[in-house]
Design a protein around this motif. Structure first.
Motif, PDB file in Angstrom:
ATOM      1  N   LEU A 227     -61.040  14.960  -1.714  1.00 36.78           N
ATOM      2  CA  LEU A 227     -60.545  16.330  -1.557  1.00 36.78           C
ATOM      3  C   LEU A 227     -59.683  16.473  -0.315  1.00 36.78           C
ATOM      4  N   PHE A 228     -60.096  15.871   0.793  1.00 30.10           N
ATOM      5  CA  PHE A 228     -59.381  16.042   2.053  1.00 30.10           C
ATOM      6  C   PHE A 228     -58.224  15.053   2.197  1.00 30.10           C
ATOM      7  N   GLU A 229     -58.307  13.936   1.539  1.00 31.35           N
ATOM      8  CA  GLU A 229     -57.246  12.933   1.674  1.00 31.35           C
ATOM      9  C   GLU A 229     -56.141  13.100   0.645  1.00 31.35           C
ATOM     10  N   ASN A 230     -56.457  13.587  -0.537  1.00 28.40           N
ATOM     11  CA  ASN A 230     -55.473  13.646  -1.616  1.00 28.40           C
ATOM     12  C   ASN A 230     -55.209  15.051  -2.147  1.00 28.40           C
TER      13      ASN A 230
ATOM     14  N   THR B 220     -72.858   9.185  -2.302  1.00 24.43           N
ATOM     15  CA  THR B 220     -71.479   8.814  -2.002  1.00 24.43           C
ATOM     16  C   THR B 220     -70.730  10.028  -1.468  1.00 24.43           C
ATOM     17  N   MET B 221     -69.845   9.797  -0.527  1.00 21.64           N
ATOM     18  CA  MET B 221     -69.003  10.860   0.029  1.00 21.64           C
ATOM     19  C   MET B 221     -67.587  10.770  -0.516  1.00 21.64           C
ATOM     20  N   SER B 222     -67.388   9.963  -1.546  1.00 23.16           N
ATOM     21  CA  SER B 222     -66.040   9.717  -2.064  1.00 23.16           C
ATOM     22  C   SER B 222     -65.405  10.996  -2.618  1.00 23.16           C
TER      23      SER B 222
ATOM     24  N   GLY C  55     -67.266  15.381 -10.624  1.00 22.37           N
ATOM     25  CA  GLY C  55     -67.674  15.113  -9.250  1.00 22.37           C
ATOM     26  C   GLY C  55     -66.812  15.863  -8.249  1.00 22.37           C
ATOM     27  N   LEU C  56     -65.483  15.856  -8.456  1.00 20.62           N
ATOM     28  CA  LEU C  56     -64.579  16.570  -7.559  1.00 20.62           C
ATOM     29  C   LEU C  56     -64.798  18.080  -7.651  1.00 20.62           C
TER      30      LEU C  56
ATOM     31  N   MET D  34     -75.598  21.500  -8.441  1.00 21.44           N
ATOM     32  CA  MET D  34     -74.214  21.410  -7.982  1.00 21.44           C
ATOM     33  C   MET D  34     -74.119  20.611  -6.684  1.00 21.44           C
ATOM     34  N   ILE D  35     -74.986  20.927  -5.720  1.00 20.86           N
ATOM     35  CA  ILE D  35     -74.916  20.266  -4.417  1.00 20.86           C
ATOM     36  C   ILE D  35     -75.232  18.781  -4.540  1.00 20.86           C
ATOM     37  N   LEU D  36     -76.289  18.454  -5.279  1.00 21.07           N
ATOM     38  CA  LEU D  36     -76.658  17.047  -5.427  1.00 21.07           C
ATOM     39  C   LEU D  36     -75.632  16.274  -6.250  1.00 21.07           C
ATOM     40  N   SER D  37     -75.027  16.929  -7.240  1.00 26.69           N
ATOM     41  CA  SER D  37     -74.027  16.246  -8.068  1.00 26.69           C
ATOM     42  C   SER D  37     -72.758  15.943  -7.296  1.00 26.69           C
ATOM     43  N   SER D  38     -72.494  16.722  -6.239  1.00 29.41           N
ATOM     44  CA  SER D  38     -71.290  16.457  -5.450  1.00 29.41           C
ATOM     45  C   SER D  38     -71.399  15.143  -4.692  1.00 29.41           C
ATOM     46  N   PHE D  39     -72.620  14.617  -4.544  1.00 26.26           N
ATOM     47  CA  PHE D  39     -72.821  13.337  -3.855  1.00 26.26           C
ATOM     48  C   PHE D  39     -73.048  12.186  -4.840  1.00 26.26           C
ATOM     49  N   LYS D  40     -72.838  12.430  -6.139  1.00 23.15           N
ATOM     50  CA  LYS D  40     -73.040  11.390  -7.151  1.00 23.15           C
ATOM     51  C   LYS D  40     -71.704  10.767  -7.546  1.00 23.15           C
TER      52      LYS D  40
END
Length: 275
Positions: free
Chosen positions: A63-66, A56-58, A241-242, A32-38
């Motif tokens: 999450l914080f922008e939209n 990637t931090m996209s 990813g989100l 889960m943690i590694l997939s959040s950066f994929k």
């Protein structure tokens, strides 16, 4: 000699089995943690990759922008902070039940314990009606007020503080210490193990607060991270990813807090064993 060798063999086998079991339990969290950066394409590719090819931090940025996760985080932190203030109130109540002899103490304590047998779902409607009559619905005060004190926490503090020697408190009183000073400088430091346990339970309850904020608030600006994660699951069910980023953001602080307070929990078990 054979018994000693057999004991060492058993310890080695037990250690290997526990290590393998621990890794198997950790694997979903690591994934889960590694997939959040994929990137999304890398998450769904076959064969899957454990370590991201390109970080990637996209997902977190989205999450914080939209998704207003900054607002949800602020509300959740407010609930957690007030929950810790309630933790102090629970400690005061537990100390009072443990070390002060007043009329009706036992009956009142039994009444407090009796509230533990009432499911929270039963009291939600009466509490909502009371807060609505006070004009506290759809407010942060209405969200945090019902969770300030709890019977279970009072019970734990009372049981632990009952073991504090009364002679120690009397000696402190003879030295001229006030009751507030006795509680803050004697009772609380001795109660660090149970405070650590309750701090973890309080943080988890406040951090994961979902149902009550959803009931009492109809304004999205008052939603918590758990409610936001539920909205994320509904609106972006196909965006893994989100979802991984949101779940990681929810789980990581709990793991960090537990790791920090783990030594105090072990100390609590050691003290219980010595008694």
């Amino acid at each position: 000699m054979r018994e000693r060798e057999g004991g060492k063999t058993f310890q080695w086998v037990s250690g290997i089995v526990l290590t393998i079991g621990g890794l198997l339990f950790l694997l979903p969290f690591i994934w889960m943690i590694l997939s959040s950066f994929k990137p999304e394409g890398e998450i769904v590719q076959i064969p899957p990759t454990l370590w991201p090819k390109s970080f990637t931090m996209s997902n977190f940025n989205y999450l914080f922008e939209n998704m207003n996760f900054g607002v949800y985080l602020r509300n959740t932190l407010i609930i957690v902070l007030f929950s810790f203030a309630g933790l102090l109130l629970n400690a005061v109540a537990g100390f009072g039940f443990a070390k002060y002899d007043f009329k009706g103490r036992n009956a009142l304590f039994v009444l407090v314990l009796a509230t533990m047998m009432i499911p929270s779902q039963v009291t939600m409607i009466p509490v909502y009606l009371i807060l609505n009559s006070l004009g506290l619905t759809n407010t942060m005060t209405g969200i945090v007020l019902p969770g300030l004190v709890g019977a279970f926490a009072i019970f734990l503090f009372r049981q632990f503080m009952s073991t504090i020697p009364t002679e120690l408190l009397e000696a402190t009183r003879l030295d001229g210490a006030s009751e507030y000073r006795i509680f803050l400088q004697i009772a609380l430091p001795i109660s660090k193990p149970i405070l650590a346990v309750q701090a973890i339970l309080t943080f988890i309850a406040g951090w994961n607060s979902f149902l009550w904020p959803l009931i009492i608030a109809n304004d999205e600006s008052l939603y918590t991270l758990s409610v936001g994660l539920s909205l994320l699951k509904g609106q972006y069910a196909a965006n893994f990813g989100l979802q991984m980023a949101g779940a990681t953001f929810m789980v990581a602080p709990v793991i960090a807090l537990f790791t920090y307070f783990q030594k105090h929990i072990i100390e609590n078990f050691s003290i219980s064993g010595m008694k």
